[in-house]
Every structure is written in C-alpha cells, then in structure tokens.
Design a protein around this motif. Sequence first.
Motif, PDB file in Angstrom:
ATOM      1  N   ARG B  80      22.967   7.718 -40.413  1.00  0.00           N
ATOM      2  CA  ARG B  80      21.592   7.476 -39.997  1.00  0.00           C
ATOM      3  C   ARG B  80      21.412   7.983 -38.572  1.00  0.00           C
ATOM      4  NH1 ARG B  80      18.704   3.170 -37.472  1.00  0.00           N
ATOM      5  NH2 ARG B  80      20.679   2.295 -36.757  1.00  0.00           N
ATOM      6  N   ILE B  81      20.310   8.648 -38.311  1.00  0.00           N
ATOM      7  CA  ILE B  81      19.923   8.946 -36.928  1.00  0.00           C
ATOM      8  C   ILE B  81      18.503   8.436 -36.749  1.00  0.00           C
ATOM      9  CG2 ILE B  81      19.436  10.692 -35.178  1.00  0.00           C
ATOM     10  CD1 ILE B  81      21.366  12.507 -36.308  1.00  0.00           C
ATOM     11  N   SER B 116      23.141  24.322 -34.977  1.00  0.00           N
ATOM     12  CA  SER B 116      22.667  24.024 -33.622  1.00  0.00           C
ATOM     13  C   SER B 116      22.978  22.577 -33.279  1.00  0.00           C
ATOM     14  CB  SER B 116      21.168  24.261 -33.525  1.00  0.00           C
ATOM     15  OG  SER B 116      20.881  25.571 -33.933  1.00  0.00           O
ATOM     16  N   MET B 117      22.724  21.708 -34.241  1.00  0.00           N
ATOM     17  CA  MET B 117      23.099  20.301 -34.101  1.00  0.00           C
ATOM     18  C   MET B 117      23.615  19.849 -35.459  1.00  0.00           C
ATOM     19  SD  MET B 117      19.860  19.065 -31.823  1.00  0.00           S
ATOM     20  CE  MET B 117      18.890  20.468 -32.363  1.00  0.00           C
ATOM     21  N   ALA B 118      24.509  18.886 -35.436  1.00  0.00           N
ATOM     22  CA  ALA B 118      25.177  18.480 -36.672  1.00  0.00           C
ATOM     23  C   ALA B 118      24.175  17.966 -37.705  1.00  0.00           C
ATOM     24  CB  ALA B 118      26.200  17.404 -36.357  1.00  0.00           C
ATOM     25  N   ILE B 119      24.467  18.279 -38.947  1.00  0.00           N
ATOM     26  CA  ILE B 119      23.680  17.743 -40.062  1.00  0.00           C
ATOM     27  C   ILE B 119      24.661  17.027 -40.986  1.00  0.00           C
ATOM     28  CG2 ILE B 119      22.230  18.302 -42.051  1.00  0.00           C
ATOM     29  CD1 ILE B 119      21.381  20.860 -40.594  1.00  0.00           C
ATOM     30  N   ASP B 120      24.380  15.826 -41.333  1.00  0.00           N
ATOM     31  CA  ASP B 120      25.159  15.024 -42.295  1.00  0.00           C
ATOM     32  C   ASP B 120      26.556  14.622 -41.814  1.00  0.00           C
ATOM     33  OD1 ASP B 120      23.007  15.197 -43.983  1.00  0.00           O
ATOM     34  OD2 ASP B 120      23.799  16.946 -45.065  1.00  0.00           O
ATOM     35  N   LYS B 121      27.244  15.507 -41.137  1.00  0.00           N
ATOM     36  CA  LYS B 121      28.551  15.097 -40.619  1.00  0.00           C
ATOM     37  C   LYS B 121      28.840  15.752 -39.282  1.00  0.00           C
ATOM     38  CE  LYS B 121      31.292  18.631 -42.996  1.00  0.00           C
ATOM     39  NZ  LYS B 121      32.438  18.931 -43.848  1.00  0.00           N
ATOM     40  N   ILE B 139      15.568  10.670 -17.034  1.00  0.00           N
ATOM     41  CA  ILE B 139      14.933  10.148 -18.250  1.00  0.00           C
ATOM     42  C   ILE B 139      15.640  10.707 -19.481  1.00  0.00           C
ATOM     43  CG2 ILE B 139      12.783  10.093 -19.579  1.00  0.00           C
ATOM     44  CD1 ILE B 139      11.293  10.369 -16.868  1.00  0.00           C
ATOM     45  N   ALA B 140      15.936  11.995 -19.445  1.00  0.00           N
ATOM     46  CA  ALA B 140      16.585  12.618 -20.598  1.00  0.00           C
ATOM     47  C   ALA B 140      17.931  11.957 -20.882  1.00  0.00           C
ATOM     48  CB  ALA B 140      16.766  14.110 -20.352  1.00  0.00           C
ATOM     49  N   GLU B 141      18.661  11.662 -19.832  1.00  0.00           N
ATOM     50  CA  GLU B 141      19.970  11.041 -20.010  1.00  0.00           C
ATOM     51  C   GLU B 141      19.817   9.645 -20.622  1.00  0.00           C
ATOM     52  OE1 GLU B 141      22.975  12.111 -19.727  1.00  0.00           O
ATOM     53  OE2 GLU B 141      24.192  10.286 -19.623  1.00  0.00           O
ATOM     54  N   ARG B 142      18.852   8.885 -20.132  1.00  0.00           N
ATOM     55  CA  ARG B 142      18.664   7.555 -20.700  1.00  0.00           C
ATOM     56  C   ARG B 142      18.158   7.645 -22.138  1.00  0.00           C
ATOM     57  NH1 ARG B 142      14.865   4.768 -17.722  1.00  0.00           N
ATOM     58  NH2 ARG B 142      14.554   6.487 -16.264  1.00  0.00           N
ATOM     59  N   ALA B 143      17.354   8.663 -22.392  1.00  0.00           N
ATOM     60  CA  ALA B 143      16.779   8.794 -23.739  1.00  0.00           C
ATOM     61  C   ALA B 143      17.835   9.127 -24.788  1.00  0.00           C
ATOM     62  CB  ALA B 143      15.675   9.856 -23.730  1.00  0.00           C
ATOM     63  N   ILE B 144      18.805   9.959 -24.441  1.00  0.00           N
ATOM     64  CA  ILE B 144      19.784  10.300 -25.495  1.00  0.00           C
ATOM     65  C   ILE B 144      20.577   9.067 -25.924  1.00  0.00           C
ATOM     66  CG2 ILE B 144      20.014  12.771 -24.990  1.00  0.00           C
ATOM     67  CD1 ILE B 144      22.709  12.092 -23.614  1.00  0.00           C
ATOM     68  N   TRP B 145      20.763   8.149 -24.992  1.00  0.00           N
ATOM     69  CA  TRP B 145      21.509   6.945 -25.375  1.00  0.00           C
ATOM     70  C   TRP B 145      20.629   5.928 -26.092  1.00  0.00           C
ATOM     71  CZ3 TRP B 145      26.358   7.616 -25.899  1.00  0.00           C
ATOM     72  CH2 TRP B 145      27.014   8.553 -25.098  1.00  0.00           C
ATOM     73  N   ALA B 146      19.331   6.235 -26.155  1.00  0.00           N
ATOM     74  CA  ALA B 146      18.432   5.381 -26.940  1.00  0.00           C
ATOM     75  C   ALA B 146      18.345   5.865 -28.390  1.00  0.00           C
ATOM     76  CB  ALA B 146      17.055   5.356 -26.307  1.00  0.00           C
ATOM     77  N   ILE B 147      18.967   7.001 -28.650  1.00  0.00           N
ATOM     78  CA  ILE B 147      19.000   7.504 -30.037  1.00  0.00           C
ATOM     79  C   ILE B 147      20.099   6.755 -30.783  1.00  0.00           C
ATOM     80  CG2 ILE B 147      19.449   9.517 -31.483  1.00  0.00           C
ATOM     81  CD1 ILE B 147      18.419  11.250 -29.123  1.00  0.00           C
ATOM     82  N   GLU B 148      19.741   6.210 -31.910  1.00  0.00           N
ATOM     83  CA  GLU B 148      20.741   5.446 -32.663  1.00  0.00           C
ATOM     84  C   GLU B 148      21.377   6.337 -33.714  1.00  0.00           C
ATOM     85  OE1 GLU B 148      18.671   2.047 -34.177  1.00  0.00           O
ATOM     86  OE2 GLU B 148      18.058   1.421 -32.158  1.00  0.00           O
ATOM     87  N   VAL B 149      22.686   6.382 -33.714  1.00  0.00           N
ATOM     88  CA  VAL B 149      23.406   7.158 -34.722  1.00  0.00           C
ATOM     89  C   VAL B 149      24.453   6.256 -35.353  1.00  0.00           C
ATOM     90  CG1 VAL B 149      24.654   9.296 -35.209  1.00  0.00           C
ATOM     91  CG2 VAL B 149      23.197   9.163 -33.192  1.00  0.00           C
ATOM     92  N   GLU B 150      24.443   6.247 -36.660  1.00  0.00           N
ATOM     93  CA  GLU B 150      25.448   5.442 -37.360  1.00  0.00           C
ATOM     94  C   GLU B 150      26.412   6.401 -38.052  1.00  0.00           C
ATOM     95  OE1 GLU B 150      25.323   2.168 -40.821  1.00  0.00           O
ATOM     96  OE2 GLU B 150      23.529   2.230 -39.545  1.00  0.00           O
ATOM     97  N   TYR B 151      27.680   6.204 -37.780  1.00  0.00           N
ATOM     98  CA  TYR B 151      28.696   7.094 -38.341  1.00  0.00           C
ATOM     99  C   TYR B 151      29.556   6.369 -39.365  1.00  0.00           C
ATOM    100  CZ  TYR B 151      27.859  10.174 -34.291  1.00  0.00           C
ATOM    101  OH  TYR B 151      27.306  10.993 -33.353  1.00  0.00           O
ATOM    102  N   GLU B 152      30.052   7.116 -40.329  1.00  0.00           N
ATOM    103  CA  GLU B 152      31.091   6.580 -41.222  1.00  0.00           C
ATOM    104  C   GLU B 152      32.305   7.487 -41.067  1.00  0.00           C
ATOM    105  OE1 GLU B 152      29.903   5.861 -45.374  1.00  0.00           O
ATOM    106  OE2 GLU B 152      31.827   6.758 -45.912  1.00  0.00           O
ATOM    107  N   PRO B 153      33.336   6.965 -40.413  1.00  0.00           N
ATOM    108  CA  PRO B 153      34.467   7.847 -40.082  1.00  0.00           C
ATOM    109  C   PRO B 153      35.120   8.470 -41.311  1.00  0.00           C
ATOM    110  CG  PRO B 153      34.619   5.752 -38.922  1.00  0.00           C
ATOM    111  CD  PRO B 153      33.526   5.603 -39.939  1.00  0.00           C
ATOM    112  N   LEU B 154      35.558   9.690 -41.144  1.00  0.00           N
ATOM    113  CA  LEU B 154      36.307  10.403 -42.178  1.00  0.00           C
ATOM    114  C   LEU B 154      37.704  10.672 -41.654  1.00  0.00           C
ATOM    115  CD1 LEU B 154      33.558  13.031 -43.091  1.00  0.00           C
ATOM    116  CD2 LEU B 154      34.415  11.259 -44.639  1.00  0.00           C
ATOM    117  N   GLN B 155      38.604  10.991 -42.562  1.00  0.00           N
ATOM    118  CA  GLN B 155      39.968  11.333 -42.148  1.00  0.00           C
ATOM    119  C   GLN B 155      39.935  12.458 -41.109  1.00  0.00           C
ATOM    120  OE1 GLN B 155      42.535  12.786 -45.328  1.00  0.00           O
ATOM    121  NE2 GLN B 155      43.829  13.762 -43.786  1.00  0.00           N
TER     122      GLN B 155
END
Lengths: 165, 798, 353
Positions: B80-81, B116-121, B139-155
């Motif tokens: 999720r992003i 350009s930026m990761a998709i799906d993994k 502001i840009a620096e604070r904003a990137i950390w406001a983006i929520e990304v949920e990862y599911e680790p892979l091997q």
Amino acid sequence: MSKQILRCTVNGRAVEIACEPWHTLANVLRNDLNLTGTKIGCDMGTCGCCTVHIDGKAKLSCLTLALECQGAKIGTIEGLNEYEMHPLQKAFAECGGSQCGYCTPGFIMKSCAMLKENPEPTREEIKAGLSGNLCRCTGFMKIYDAVERAATEMREKSVPAPVKA
Amino acid sequence: MPIVQGSGSTRNEHQKNKGVWSDSGAPAVVANSIIGKPAPLKDSFKKVTGEAVYADDMKFPGMLFSRILRATKPHAKIKRIDTTKAEAMEGVRAVVTGRESDMRFGVLPVSQDELSMAIDKVIYNGEPVAAVAADSEDIAERAIWAIEVEYEPLQEFLKPQDSLKEVAPELQLHDKVEKKHPNTNVHKAVDQEFGDVEGAFKQAASTPSASFKFDGISHGFTEPHAVIAHWDAEERVQLYTPQQVPHYTHRALAKVLDLPMHQIQVIRTTVGGGFGGKSDPFQHEMIACMLARKTRRPVKLTMDREETFLTGRGRHPTEAKMAMAFDKDGKLLALDSDVIIDGGAYGSFGVVSAYYNGVLSNGPYWLPAFRYHGKRVYSNRIPSGAMRGHGSVNPRYCTETLVDMAAVELGMDPCELRLRNFLPPNSITPHHKFRITSTGIREGLEEAMRRSDWKKKWGKLPFGHGIGVGCAWYISGSALPIHWNKLPQSTVHIKIDMDGGVTCHSLAADIGQGSDTMIAQIVAEVIGCRLDRVHVKSTTTDTAPIDLGSYSSRVTFMAGNAAREAAEVVRKDLAAAASKLTGQPAQYFDFAGEEIICRSKPSIRVSFMEALHEAQADRGALIASGSYQSPPLGGEFKGSNAGLSPSYSFSAFICELKVDPDTGFVQPLKIWAAHDCGKALNPLSVEGQIEGSVHMGLGQALTEQMRYRNGQMLNANFLDYKIPTPFDTPDIEVIIVESHDPEGPFGAKECGEGALAPIIPAVGNAIYDAVGVRMLEVPMTPDRVLRAIEAKARERAK
Amino acid sequence: MTMLLPRFELHQPATLADAVKLAKTHAGDFDFLSGGTDLLPNYKCGLNAHGHVISLAHIAELKQITRDTIGAGVRIVDIERNADVPRSVAFTAGHIASPLLRESGTLGGNLMLDNRCHFFNQSYFWRHSLGYCLKADGDRCHVVPMINEGGKSVLNNKVCVATHSSDLAPMLIALGAEVTFTGPEGSRTLKLNDFYFGDGIARFERKPGEILVKVGLPKWAHEVRSGYKKLAPRQSIDFPVAGIGIALDLDKGKVKALRVAVGAVDTTPVLFDFSKPAQVKAPASYLLTDPYKNMPDVIGKQLDDALIEQVSKHIQTQCQPKLNVPMEPGYRKKMCGVLTRRLLAELRDGAKS
C-alpha cells in the motif's frame, strides 16, 4: 522560534539578513546570499568543500550555524578576486590543481588561511594543512604545486617596495 | 616533462590512407605548438573563482524543491502507498509514485529494467518509491515521511551465490534474466573458450591460481547528484543535469516521458566529478521531469551524500577464480578465469561489465589460450555499474598477481617476465582480434624500472619494505556504440563568424577531465589560431551535435578526431581565401601563429582575420562539421564486439611501500606511473588524469569499500567511506609514454581510466615483496594484511 | 539537498551564569553547542535533537589556556599549538580529526563527544530502515542483540555499547586530569576518569544543567613521560578506533607510576592504573572492560621488554571492543597491545616529554 537578524560582513560587504537558528552558514551563503562558490560535498565536515573564512580562520561552513557568526568577518571564494585574481586562484588553474572544480573553492580557502599563518610552507606542511580537504580528481599533486607557486608569488609580492628617497 | 617515446605503427603510411590533417600530404607541421604544450583547462578559471555553475547552484523563478522517498527494505512487496497526508500538507505542490509511469529504461538497450519509481515491489534499500515537490526542501523532506508505505518483506538476495539459485518467479528481481540460467537472478552469463586451454595447462611449467575477492567501491565524486527540470510554457522539457552522457539521458527521457526527443533539451551543468557515476540515465532525472510536468514549475532535486551513494553504479563486488599457465621461459600460455560480479538491483552497464571482466584480460600480454566464465547477478543491493576502468580493474589485479606468482615460481624478475609477454605494436590478438596499433608499454615499464631503481630494490629490500609492479591496458572508446545505428559516435560543429571567435559545438561532456580544452587545442592547432579564440559549447542538446559522451575513455580519441576533421574543413576554406588574396596555390599554405603562410615564400602571408573575412564573402559564417566512427573491427562470434576499440592505452606502474608487520598498515612511499597515451595533447592534463587515477586506485587498494549490514550500506558518507587523505597519498611520478597512435588525433589515445588498474596490483605485489604474503582480498586493509602475515607465520611454524 | 537541521531555538549567553540559567530554564530539552563538529552532524541525522541549543561559544571564561588549566571552550587547534601544555597533550590534539575540524572543535566538545556506533551515526532514513536502536528512537541494541539475564538469554533492551571516541580523553585521564563543572548547584571538581561512567547512552555522570568549565592538569603531568598513539583507518579526518594514552613515571628505569588509558574500545575511556590505587573505580564502572582483573605488578620493577610485554598483553586481554565502529574488534583489540608496547618502549627510551 523565529528568525533572527544576522549582522556580519561577507567579503567586505555589510550584511543584515534574517536567519533561522537552524540554518548553517553554508545554507545562508548559498541560498540567501547567492554565494554559490561555497560548495557542499558531504555536509558532515569531512570533505572541506564548504570551507570559508570566519574572522580569518578557515572553517567548515556546513558545521557552523549562521547565527553563530554574529559580527564576524566572513570571506568566501567570491571575495578573493574582487579586483584581480588571487595568486592561489591563478595557480590552481595554471598548475592543474582544479579538475572538476567542486572541491576547489574549499582547497583555495584553506590554502589561503594556511599561507597567512605560514607564508613559506614545505611540501609536508602543505600536505598536513590540507589533510582535511578531499579531492577526488587530482591525486593532490597539482594542488601542492599550486600552493607552492602561489606562496612564492605572494611572498614576492609582499616584499616591501623600496623606499623612495 | 618526463616523456618517453613508445612504438607507434607506420604512421605516415596510415596517414596517407586516412587523409592527413595537413592538406599538402606533407608531414604535420606543428608550428603553433598548441598540441603537446601544457595548457590550463579552459574552464578552470571559472572554477577557481566560484563562478562555475553546478546544478545545485542554479535558481529559477518559482522553483520548487523535491525530495525522494526511498525504499526502507532491500526486497519487499509494496502492499500500500498512501500519499494523502503528504498531498494535504501546506506547501506541497505535487506527489508522484510509481503510478506515474511503468515505462522501464536503462543505459543499455538490452537492459531496460529500471522504473522511475518502484511499482508493486522494491528491490533495494534506497530505491525511489515516491517523490514530492514543495515550496522548500524542508517541507518536501517532511512530506516524504508523511507518505505511508506498507511493505511485505520478500526473501533477500544479498550474496551472489544466492542469486545463482533457481527461485520462484516472484523472487526474480527482474522478468528478463540470462537465457542460459532460467528462473534465477543471473543477469548475464558469458562463456568463452579459445585455443587449447587444457593442453596449455598440461604442458605448463608454472600454473599459478588463486581465488580473489573484491568489495564494491563507489565513485566518490565530490558533487552530490542534483538536477533541475522545467516543463516550460512551450511544452518543452528542460533538464539541467551534471551528466557524463547527456545523449543517453535524452533518449531515456523521451521514452519515459513519451515525448519526441526534440521536445526535450538536456543541458549539462558543470559536472563535479563523474568517474562513471554520472553516465547512466537516472531515476532522479525522470522524477524531476515528472514533478515538473505536474507542477509546470522548475523543480530542483538535490541529493545528500547518502542518497548519492545509494544511487550507486560503482565497481561491482567481485569474486574471481583465476589460473594462468606459463612455460619454463615465462611465456604466457593460457588464462582460465571464473568470475561472479554482483550487479545489485539493476542492469545498468552490466552486460558490458560481464564481458569486460573476461575479455579485457586479453592484454597487455599475448594470450594464446583463453577461457572465461563470467556471471553478473542481480541482488538486493545498490546497483553496480561503470566506474573508472570499467570491468578491467578487478580481473587485472588477479592476472597481475598471478603473473607475479609465476615469476617467483620460475625464479624470474616479474618485470622481466612481463617484458617477455607484451603484445607488440601492429598486432592483432589471436582470438578476439583486438587490433593493437600502437603500444609503448615496453618503453614505459623499462623507464619505470630505471627510475625506481627496480633491479637494485626488488627482492633486496629489508623485511617490511617492498616494491611491486603492475601493468594494464584499456580501450580508447568502445568501437561499437551501445545503440546500433549508422550515426557517427562523435560529431563536432565549428562556426566562425566575422568576430573571429571559433565556436565549437560538441556533446562530449567536460566532466573536469578537460575535454573542452582538448577540442579547443585540436581546432586551434589545425587552423593555427590562438587557444583563447576557440570557445567550446558542449552543454546543450539543442545546439550540440550528438556525441556518445564521456565514458569508456572515448572522448579524446573520438571527439578529438571529429574536431580535427571539422577543423580541416575550415582550414581548407581559409586556405582557399588565402590563395585568393595572394595568388598562391591553396595547398601550399601552413597555418601557425594566427597567420596563413605560403610555404615556399614565407614572406607571403595573410592574417587569420584577413583570410577569415575573405572566406566569409558572400556566405557569412564559416560552418564545418566533422565526425568520427570506428572502423570495422573484430572477430565473428557472439560477443565479439566487447572490448573492441580503435586503439588501446597501456600502462606500467611500480610502487614502493612499507608494511608495518605488527599492525598491517601499508604506507605507499612512491609511485612511478608510466602510461602510454599515444600523444599527450595536453601534458598537464594527462599528468592530472594519471595522478588522479593513482589516487583513486590507491583508495580501492587500501581503504575504500562499500560495507553492508544485510541490505543496508553501512558507510554511505565521507567519514566512513575512506577516500585517501593527502597523508595517505604518496608522491606520484608520472612518466608519459608517447607511442603516436596512427588513428588517434595527433596520435593521442586515452589516459583517464587505464591508469587506475595497475596501481592496485603494484601495491599487492609490493606487499608480497615486503612481507611475503599474497593479498587475495581487496581492499588490503590493515586487518586483512595482518591476518595474512599471521597466517603465513603459522604456516612457517608448521 | 543539504541535510536539514531540526528546528530549535538558539541561545547565545555571554557568561557562564547566564548559560547555567538557560540550562535550568530549558532543563531536559536542550543541548550545549561548542564547536559544533559533533553536535551538528548528529542533529543533521536527527539524533536526539532538542528544542533548545545553548551556545557556549561566546563565553570568555571558557577560553583560557595556561600551563595547568585548559578552558573547555579552547579550540583544539589552540591546544595543538600551545607550547606550555604537556607535549603529549598538544600531540594528541594535533591528531584529532582534520585541521578544519580542529579549527572549530573544542576541548569540551572532544571530551563530551557523543558515543559512536554504526547503528547510531546514520541518517534518519537509515535508522528508519533498520528499526532504530536503543540510543535513538528505538528499543534494542543491534551490536549486542541478546544479553544474559538471570541465566537466560534475553533481548538487549537495556545496555548500549556505543563507543566513546575521544582522542584527548584517554591522554588527559592518563595524566590524571581533573575537570571542573559549574551548574545550578554550584561548582565541583572531579577526576576526569571518575566523570565517565555507564553505558553508551549514559556515558558520564553529569548533573542536570552542568557545564564543563575547564580541565586541570596536576603538576605531575608535566613531570612524567607521556604519549599517545592512535589507531584509525586513515591518517587524517578519522575518529580513533583505538587510542592509547600513557603516563609513565620512571625512577632509574624502575616504574614509579604507570597509567594507561585506552580510548575507543568501550563506552568510556578505560584507565589502567598500574599503581592499583585502593580506591579504583568499581569494576562495574566500565561496561566491557575490567582493567584490574589479573593486573600485573609493575611498580618498582625495571621496565624491561618483558615487563612491557606483560603490560601490553594485559591491556590487550582486557579490552573488549565491539563491532560498532570501523575496523574489526579482534584487530582493534590486538592493536591495543601493539600500540601500548610501542608507546611504552618509546617513552622508556625517549627523552622525558
């Protein structure tokens, strides 16, 4: 938390500028005063690209808070050649002491402060004096050549002119 | 100026065939002596005053600032992003994610595997995932950390051996892998065998072999990555970027942004060092353009030092097993090598790296039999790519170490053994058909031996004090461009108007190596004018003709030849004008000192300006174009293109050093660096390139390594990534060898990369001479050296 | 971009008293700033930043340097060039970091350096990727992930092993230096060695709001032989990964006193005082090292090669560096022995400094 006025001189010019307390001198020089000759390479004090003069001493502007320079005399690479090119600047170009050029302002500012304290350094003393500056292009040899050449020129220049009878 | 003459081939013969720059066909008159004279780099005066403009120095009205959110996992599915919170922040103007484009790109047409930026993994810790453009960096620096990304680790694939294994499709980092190794993470495998390798090893008197390990290293250029993109009101994209190869970025932008190339202008800013690390088209270049597209405002994206390390493309971490066979006289019979290189997350230049790690072992020695198994694997680490001496440096350490081992076994002086095996000039290597036009390696090694007093020192210095040798060769540009087409590899345009200024347009990127100065020198030499009359415009794709850029050590050779050809056209025009003014035949003029002089009657002469104005009558500015394309070369087998070059440089280095046997510290004392650059067009610059190569090579030899903790680089800063300081760098004595290459401009070949490889084995072999241990791991850090010394002592005690 | 500093309010008191007052006002939410060469890189990484920064750079009282006392605000470069302080102290100062960093860095800053660790001295991005550590924002140690508690191996959420990386601290401790603090409750002076205490987070015994004013050197420091040896990957710029400071008092070749202080192998500098004073710091005061376990007897003995060997062996055995700064712990441990041996021999054979 609010901006405070920094009053100092930069390259001989009186400056009054509103600064955030957390802005470094490098930030203010580059962003607010448009003196972009001062470079930021590592931002942690290890490369020396951001070296400027604060009250005559060569210091790292990336590790100096701008507001800590209240009343100080600040010198940057742009201030070295107001009327003619400084012997160090000329020598760095002519001796091949500058390739990509990114570390060059830092090297020159540090060399300049060093030559003020020691106008006739040996090669080993030059090496020691510049051992906090990193250059990735030249292997340092031509930088030492440049400092030696400039030192010679500066000594010759500063020889007092003969007194007129 | 320590210049030694090397052996060129039949120069005059060749010049007749190719057409000489001197239109009369007489030997070149280098009267003006611009060529071969030390000249300060043209742009260095701006650099010493702080006037030179680097990307981060630029400001535009309404400019926004961008930051990239990077993957915090080495290998994971993106579940999720959510950018809502970031988008809602005051001062945030745009947020982009992988959804922006699924178009893959990459420097090589065969490895279009970067998004350009990761998709799906995400496939490495540090991979761009999203980006923000905002009113300030803060502001840009604070904003990137406001983006929520949920990862599911892979091997995670963090060891090259793991990448060789067959895995489920979802664990393959890229869809396309090496056909010979399906269902793995092997990016490219190269298997070559020529000559009777088995037979050679059977009949050999000495067969040294060893397994080597090399840590990855980084370019460490001092200017962090920075770009500015602007999608202007005329719907054109302007990208300001410190690129070594603006042309490849230009192509990739067109692909990713889905625009015709002419709608994009790539503007090269002053480049604060490249060394191969600014030669890929980059994700951050795409991202800045995407943010500019969204906001229609100039967007600046400047990285910090850590991100610059994470963007990577440094020298591949390498594991190599290598064996060589020599007969009793020290003649090299065969080389057998097996190399795995860790490519990290992307293809980058890796297909070329996979070839170079093998085929560039076919010199500087005559090699009758050759076997190479090379694999480049993908892993969840920082992408590797091209770095100074691309693909040749690590295997060079192996071969030079084995050559030394053979010398010891055969009771020969290692220099002597090398002298017996060098490729001669005017030769073609037996299998790969690499064409050696000129080489001065013999003269170089002999001179380095003489100056270092080698014969009195080697094997004779006290314990802890040693001397060692290393030799190498390198391409002067790849003969075959990576985009197969009929376009020249370099083109240079010249325009001279009535003001007398000579404007040269080229897209060869001056990255601090001085290519603008090189072009200016060549043009000034050919038309006999002063150097300061020549202005080189090499920054913008709108005005500069295509050049494949500053990598693979191609610029002096290729852009230099193109410049010479263009200048010859102008010279003809000026000669015709001089002829008109004087009534003398056009072919009888020499050009020197801003004058055009009648050869038979030197008193008859016209000034450069007179001739120029005459030539301009009825047509205006003089315009000329010159170009270069490599001649057809090489053998006919799969992969025969790799390693082909119109010319090769050669080098022979000797290093004297001290090893502290109690601490393992190595202190280099002096380096004698002989490099055959064909002809030193600008000896000051050639020396600078060689000294810089030695310094960078010493870093790899002794202190530099990219260290990891699992998938995270541990030392992505200049405190912990150990670039040698002035104290760690010894005196370097450069020996320029001139072998006068028949096809190089004024005889020149490369000098910017080939001089890096030999220093590492010279150090390793000197350590052996000092304390009797073979260093099989690079860098040769004190702990490793000490461990080797202790192991040796234990062995002796047994 | 430049690494952004977190937002804070900057205070620039001109007197010690004002500084103390400010510290009291902002108790718990401030840091002192001196040269900035340690604090600002850490702040740029978002490491334990506070809302207030109190600059000590404008306090004249901190900038005095004499033969016997060095103000905490004296710049490293001024110690390096001072002819009155013991030569070993000037030498040590001259080997800190780089000339540029020494121009800004101060004695106080060097003694109060925050401890260093691979898992701590990293950007916010890096530490976020890792999941943070005990010393900043996290709840576990990645260097020593498990500890023994009541016979059971449990997750280490208590003890930080970050390394104290000062060059001057071990040298000054070996020389028996004292430190004077001023705080809301007045001034106090204690042995520098007693000041350092605890794990990589606690690091020393400082009372809230106290300011390091000066370092005092006993007369003894000028009379004995002393020296410093530094282990670092490069010959400039780098922090020590082991540092040996020795003060040696010889009487006709016999050891009258020997103090060896080792830096960068533990959470604090470690003093090996071979006179084995009755009131040594409790063994527990060092996190990883026990200097007095099986300490050889050296007092009154001839300092011959065998004795030097014994001393260096002891130091080597007791030092327990961890894998949290550059260079392998095993190697650093071994180098503690090698450097001690070399330095002792040099001090024995060389002229008194």
